[in-house]
Scaffold this active site. Structure first.
Site, PDB file in Angstrom:
ATOM      1  N   GLY A  13      43.119  35.245  34.369  1.00  0.00           N
ATOM      2  CA  GLY A  13      42.836  35.940  35.626  1.00  0.00           C
ATOM      3  C   GLY A  13      41.621  36.858  35.524  1.00  0.00           C
ATOM      4  O   GLY A  13      41.028  37.006  34.444  1.00  0.00           O
ATOM      5  N   VAL A  15      41.356  40.175  35.705  1.00  0.00           N
ATOM      6  CA  VAL A  15      41.528  41.332  34.813  1.00  0.00           C
ATOM      7  C   VAL A  15      41.778  40.869  33.377  1.00  0.00           C
ATOM      8  O   VAL A  15      41.231  41.439  32.426  1.00  0.00           O
ATOM      9  CB  VAL A  15      42.669  42.254  35.317  1.00  0.00           C
ATOM     10  CG1 VAL A  15      42.956  43.362  34.314  1.00  0.00           C
ATOM     11  CG2 VAL A  15      42.296  42.855  36.667  1.00  0.00           C
ATOM     12  N   ARG A 101      55.222  51.419  36.824  1.00  0.00           N
ATOM     13  CA  ARG A 101      54.471  52.688  36.862  1.00  0.00           C
ATOM     14  C   ARG A 101      55.307  53.905  37.199  1.00  0.00           C
ATOM     15  O   ARG A 101      55.089  54.989  36.666  1.00  0.00           O
ATOM     16  CB  ARG A 101      53.321  52.587  37.875  1.00  0.00           C
ATOM     17  CG  ARG A 101      52.207  51.685  37.419  1.00  0.00           C
ATOM     18  CD  ARG A 101      51.116  51.676  38.463  1.00  0.00           C
ATOM     19  NE  ARG A 101      50.136  50.639  38.159  1.00  0.00           N
ATOM     20  CZ  ARG A 101      49.470  49.963  39.076  1.00  0.00           C
ATOM     21  NH1 ARG A 101      49.671  50.223  40.373  1.00  0.00           N
ATOM     22  NH2 ARG A 101      48.609  49.054  38.732  1.00  0.00           N
ATOM     23  N   CYS A 130      44.060  50.853  40.088  1.00  0.00           N
ATOM     24  CA  CYS A 130      42.615  51.036  39.895  1.00  0.00           C
ATOM     25  C   CYS A 130      42.055  52.243  40.665  1.00  0.00           C
ATOM     26  O   CYS A 130      41.262  53.015  40.121  1.00  0.00           O
ATOM     27  CB  CYS A 130      41.867  49.765  40.299  1.00  0.00           C
ATOM     28  SG  CYS A 130      42.481  49.023  41.815  1.00  0.00           S
ATOM     29  N   GLY A 161      39.664  43.505  43.383  1.00  0.00           N
ATOM     30  CA  GLY A 161      40.981  44.144  43.226  1.00  0.00           C
ATOM     31  C   GLY A 161      42.113  43.228  43.656  1.00  0.00           C
ATOM     32  O   GLY A 161      43.272  43.444  43.282  1.00  0.00           O
ATOM     33  N   HIS A 237      35.143  50.064  43.203  1.00  0.00           N
ATOM     34  CA  HIS A 237      35.740  50.772  44.335  1.00  0.00           C
ATOM     35  C   HIS A 237      34.997  52.099  44.537  1.00  0.00           C
ATOM     36  O   HIS A 237      34.592  52.749  43.569  1.00  0.00           O
ATOM     37  CB  HIS A 237      37.203  51.135  44.050  1.00  0.00           C
ATOM     38  CG  HIS A 237      38.141  49.963  43.961  1.00  0.00           C
ATOM     39  ND1 HIS A 237      37.809  48.685  44.337  1.00  0.00           N
ATOM     40  CD2 HIS A 237      39.448  49.911  43.557  1.00  0.00           C
ATOM     41  CE1 HIS A 237      38.855  47.891  44.152  1.00  0.00           C
ATOM     42  NE2 HIS A 237      39.853  48.604  43.677  1.00  0.00           N
TER      43      HIS A 237
HETATM   44  P1  A2P Z   1      47.265  31.107  35.784  1.00  0.00           P
HETATM   45  O1  A2P Z   1      45.761  31.113  35.786  1.00  0.00           O
HETATM   46  O2  A2P Z   1      47.824  30.125  34.807  1.00  0.00           O
HETATM   47  O3  A2P Z   1      47.864  30.991  37.165  1.00  0.00           O
HETATM   48  P2  A2P Z   1      44.392  36.759  39.191  1.00  0.00           P
HETATM   49  O4  A2P Z   1      45.132  37.950  39.698  1.00  0.00           O
HETATM   50  O5  A2P Z   1      42.986  37.066  38.832  1.00  0.00           O
HETATM   51  O6  A2P Z   1      44.505  35.593  40.103  1.00  0.00           O
HETATM   52  O7  A2P Z   1      45.107  36.353  37.784  1.00  0.00           O
HETATM   53  C1  A2P Z   1      46.484  36.245  37.621  1.00  0.00           C
HETATM   54  C2  A2P Z   1      46.803  35.915  36.162  1.00  0.00           C
HETATM   55  O8  A2P Z   1      48.231  35.933  36.002  1.00  0.00           O
HETATM   56  C3  A2P Z   1      46.378  34.514  35.748  1.00  0.00           C
HETATM   57  O9  A2P Z   1      46.031  34.522  34.380  1.00  0.00           O
HETATM   58  C4  A2P Z   1      47.641  33.707  35.973  1.00  0.00           C
HETATM   59  O10 A2P Z   1      47.729  32.548  35.184  1.00  0.00           O
HETATM   60  C5  A2P Z   1      48.673  34.692  35.493  1.00  0.00           C
HETATM   61  N1  A2P Z   1      50.002  34.399  36.019  1.00  0.00           N
HETATM   62  C6  A2P Z   1      50.382  34.328  37.318  1.00  0.00           C
HETATM   63  N2  A2P Z   1      51.703  34.013  37.401  1.00  0.00           N
HETATM   64  C7  A2P Z   1      52.158  33.883  36.142  1.00  0.00           C
HETATM   65  C8  A2P Z   1      53.422  33.584  35.553  1.00  0.00           C
HETATM   66  N3  A2P Z   1      54.502  33.343  36.283  1.00  0.00           N
HETATM   67  N4  A2P Z   1      53.510  33.521  34.201  1.00  0.00           N
HETATM   68  C9  A2P Z   1      52.416  33.747  33.447  1.00  0.00           C
HETATM   69  N5  A2P Z   1      51.201  34.063  33.927  1.00  0.00           N
HETATM   70  C10 A2P Z   1      51.064  34.128  35.260  1.00  0.00           C
END
Ligand code: A2P
Length: 334
Positions: A13, A15, A101, A130, A161, A237
């Site tokens: 993702g 972050v 939090r 953030c 964000g 931000h």
């Molecule tokens: P994935 O890329 O496999 O969906 P962002 O907020 O930038 O979209 O990133 C969200 C992050 O959280 C990504 O790395 C996403 O992985 C991960 N993620 C979302 N849901 C899950 C879950 N159920 N288990 C593990 N990782 C997750």
């Protein structure tokens, strides 16, 4: 030198990727790196310290190995479920979601403000929202020197964000496409709506800023109100912060304090049109402060404009700084 085993949960993702980058930049000594994400990304590769590491699917067994700390940024429900499992396996979790939090047993930490609180953890440490992080860094010297009676926050928050979905809505919106994530178009617009609304009319983001500021300063008498707004900016931000202090202040001392403060960049020279903007703050770990001026409408009033990269200081950098602090205190040497 001791090296640590580190996991990043949500490594694919916005972050999570930044956390990986910041761990390298700040030269955290890492032996084994464990990028984790959902099933969708399992098997993909993440580069870290010149090596390719395979992303593993986050499961209940992911922490059955020797991991010193895990940086989580995979959303609230993932943290709610998996942070306690990690903690039970003696992994210290630094969690970027809002899941933990406000939990009494979980410290909420911004190293410039309350680093020592991190040592009182029970396996989980929360990284604040953030918008809260950059605000409390700027407010810390004001709080220490003059006391704070009341704060009015008004934010101008970037689309990063909201993660990749927010960035995509702006990119596509500029080309004329309909929004897929935000309820209305974000391109060329401002949306006074971040996270869900409550019956009292506040959004969850606004309540996060209020509650988290009080928890970080450990002062529940500070009166706070907030309006949080999403704006068509990719990174960083901006916040208008209006503060009413308990004691009188000399505005020159406030300029001097920010000029000397570590972690803060003072950008305030109106003759030369110098003030912080998100474009300048993006990509940096500092909190930028400017437009400092007395609020003449009350006795001890102060206005300022505070800008920081929400993905870096507002999330990834703050989490890595918490890990650095724990390392410096020998937390993983026990
Ligand atoms: P994935 O890329 O496999 O969906 P962002 O907020 O930038 O979209 O990133 C969200 C992050 O959280 C990504 O790395 C996403 O992985 C991960 N993620 C979302 N849901 C899950 C879950 N159920 N288990 C593990 N990782 C997750």
């Amino acid at each position: 030198m001791k090296k640590y085993n580190v996991a990043v949960v949500g490594a694919t993702g916005v972050v999570g990727r930044k956390m990986t980058e910041v761990l390298q930049e700040r030269k955290i000594p890492v032996e084994n790196f464990y990028p984790m994400a959902s099933k969708k990304s399992a098997g993909s590769k993440v580069e870290f310290n010149g090596k390719q590491w395979t992303v593993e699917e986050l499961t209940e067994n992911s922490f059955n190995k020797d991991i010193d700390f895990a940086l989580f940024s995979a959303g609230g429900s993932t943290s709610e479920k998996y942070a306690p499992i990690a903690a039970e396996n003696n992994v210290v979790v630094i969690d970027n979601s809002s899941a933990w939090r406000m939990d009494k047993n979980v410290p909420l930490v911004v190293p410039e403000v309350n680093a020592e609180a991190a040592l009182k953890h029970n396996g989980i440490i929360a990284n604040p929202n953030c918008s809260t992080i950059q605000a409390v860094v700027a407010l810390k010297p004001i709080y220490d020197n003059y006391g704070i009676k009341r704060i009015i926050y008004s934010t101008y928050q970037s689309v990063s964000g909201s993660g990749l979905k927010g960035i995509k809505d702006l990119e596509e919106g500029i080309k004329g496409c309909e929004p897929e994530f935000y309820p209305v178009q974000i391109a060329f617009n401002c949306i006074p709506h971040i996270d869900v609304f409550f019956e009292n009319g506040y959004s969850k983001e606004e309540l996060k800023m209020i509650n988290e500021t009080q928890k970080i300063f450990d002062d529940y008498d500070i009166k706070i109100t907030a309006t949080t707004v999403r704006v068509p900016v990719y990174y960083a931000h901006s916040e208008s912060i209006n503060v009413e202090t308990k004691k009188p202040f000399d505005i020159k001392d406030i300029f001097r304090t920010y000029d000397e403060m570590k972690g803060v960049v003072l950008m305030d020279d109106l003759d030369n049109l110098i003030y912080p903007t998100p474009v300048e703050a993006a990509g940096s770990d500092e909190v930028y402060v400017g437009r400092i001026r007395r609020d003449f409408s009350i006795e001890n009033g102060l206005n300022m404009w505070v800008v920081a990269d929400n993905v870096r200081k507002g999330a990834a950098t703050n989490a890595v700084q918490i890990a650095e602090y724990l390392i410096s205190q020998g937390e993983f040497d026990k």
